[in-house]
Structures are given as C-alpha cells and as structure tokens.
Scaffold this active site. Sequence first.
Site, PDB file in Angstrom:
ATOM      1  N   GLY A  54       1.711  -8.055  50.865  1.00 61.20           N
ATOM      2  CA  GLY A  54       3.130  -8.237  50.538  1.00 61.20           C
ATOM      3  C   GLY A  54       3.548  -9.671  50.248  1.00 61.20           C
ATOM      4  CG  ASP A 110       5.824  -8.961  53.265  1.00 57.71           C
ATOM      5  OD1 ASP A 110       5.664  -9.053  54.506  1.00 57.71           O
ATOM      6  OD2 ASP A 110       5.508  -7.925  52.636  1.00 57.71           O
ATOM      7  CG  ASP A 113      10.810  -3.852  59.785  1.00 55.33           C
ATOM      8  OD1 ASP A 113      11.856  -3.762  60.439  1.00 55.33           O
ATOM      9  OD2 ASP A 113      10.354  -2.881  59.161  1.00 55.33           O
ATOM     10  CE  LYS A 141      13.255  -4.072  56.326  1.00 56.57           C
ATOM     11  NZ  LYS A 141      12.617  -2.768  56.409  1.00 56.57           N
ATOM     12  CG  PHE A 163      11.206   0.492  52.930  1.00 55.88           C
ATOM     13  CD1 PHE A 163      10.475   0.250  54.084  1.00 55.88           C
ATOM     14  CD2 PHE A 163      10.547   0.513  51.710  1.00 55.88           C
ATOM     15  CE1 PHE A 163       9.103   0.036  54.033  1.00 55.88           C
ATOM     16  CE2 PHE A 163       9.180   0.298  51.646  1.00 55.88           C
ATOM     17  CZ  PHE A 163       8.458   0.062  52.812  1.00 55.88           C
ATOM     18  CG  ASP A 170       3.536  -1.639  49.283  1.00 52.95           C
ATOM     19  OD1 ASP A 170       3.854  -2.310  50.295  1.00 52.95           O
ATOM     20  OD2 ASP A 170       2.797  -0.657  49.344  1.00 52.95           O
ATOM     21  NE  ARG A 176       1.347  -4.280  47.062  1.00 54.08           N
ATOM     22  CZ  ARG A 176       1.621  -4.300  48.359  1.00 54.08           C
ATOM     23  NH1 ARG A 176       2.536  -5.108  48.824  1.00 54.08           N
ATOM     24  NH2 ARG A 176       0.988  -3.503  49.190  1.00 54.08           N
TER      25      ARG A 176
END
Length: 194
Positions: A54, A110, A113, A141, A163, A170, A176
């Site tokens: 990612g 990336d 979360d 997030k 999301f 992705d 991506r």
Amino acid sequence: MSELDCTDRPFSPGPGLRVVIGRDTLAARVEQLAGEITDCYGSGEITIVGVMTGAFIFLADLMRSLSMPIRLDIVSVCSYPGESIKSRGPQLTLPPTADLAGKDVLLVDDILDSGKTMTFLLDLFSAARPASLRTCVLLQKDLDQPVDRPEADFVGFEIADEFVVGYGLDYDGMYRGLADLCVLDPSPSSEGDK
Ligand code: IMP
Ligand code: MG
C-alpha cells in the site's frame, strides 16, 4: 522520444468512487511531510523501511522529496486478504533484509487503522536494536471505536473511518493506480461530491 502529457487525465475516478483527497492536495502534503522529516533528522543518513504494497506510491513520492542519504528496505505485510475489508491481523510475507542495528529507521506505511500492523512491525524492528525508530503514515483513520494503537510520528492526513482506495491503497488488489484517494461508494448521489 515522444513527450508524454499526463496532465489531461480525467479528474473523475469512475463510477462508485468518491474523491476524498485529490492528487494536488496529496502532493502538497507529501512535500510538507518531507520538510517535517528533514527538520527531525537533519542531513544524516536514514534507513527507510517501506511497507508494501500500500505504501509504494507514497514512499516513492516522499523519497523524492527528501534530500538526506537514504537506505531503502521494504517489507510486505498482508492484513486484508482477498475481498475482506476487515483486518485479520498482520502477516509478514516479505521480511526485512537490511541490518537495522544502530540505524535511524523510519517506517513508512500507507495508513494507520487498527494499529496492528504498526505494533507488529515496531516490535519486530525494535528487536534489531536501531539507534532510533520512528513512523510515518500518509493516513490515520479517525476510528468510530477508539482502539489502543501506537501514535505515528509523522501523519499526512486524518481521515474518517471509511475504507479508502487509490494512491497505492487497494481493495482486493484493485484501484492502487488511482491518482486520487477515494472511497468506494455505491450510492449514485456520490457523483456530486467531487
Ligand atoms: P491496521 O493494521 O489495521 O492498522 O491496518 C493497516 C494496514 O491495513 C495498512 O497498511 C493497509 O495496507 C491496510 N488498510 C487499512 N485500512 C485500509 C483502507 O481503508 N484501505 C486500504 N487498505 C487499508
Ligand atoms: Mg499495508
């Protein structure tokens, strides 16, 4: 050699996708982040460990905005196998190859979360006894349900608990290559949100 003009790519990412952070905003913030990282490390050598897959676009852009000497290593961690949008816990599918002992290590991922990936990698890398270990994520997030997760030292953007895909991220291996960060949005009314 023919000249490529990429400036006329359509801004709309396609049906079912809503732009949440456009390419220009991404580029400007990556430049700023590079400034923050330079303020922290100065001109000394750093070792960046990029988390695949990612982070690959963010990593490439960030590295080209940094001017100190950089050693690069990558690891690969899988959290969302197949069509899952719920993390099943990180699995190391490509281990680091560099010797991190005594190095100033910057982990670049990336998105932060649940924090399980970062916790897992921080544990793994601390065991290698780096001189310093810091973390940089493009996205963090803002979770609906608070969790106990590590803080990243450098954060590009705080985003809502949705999301997201694009700019390297992705869903089931797709999206991506989108230049903008988008939310997969099935509602037709999302067309008005660009
Ligand atoms: P965490 O372990 O739950 O913090 O998740 C971190 C990893 O899950 C990231 O490195 C991403 O690869 C992936 N991930 C988490 N949220 C998203 C998302 O919204 N879109 C795409 N990938 C995500
Ligand atoms: Mg990841």
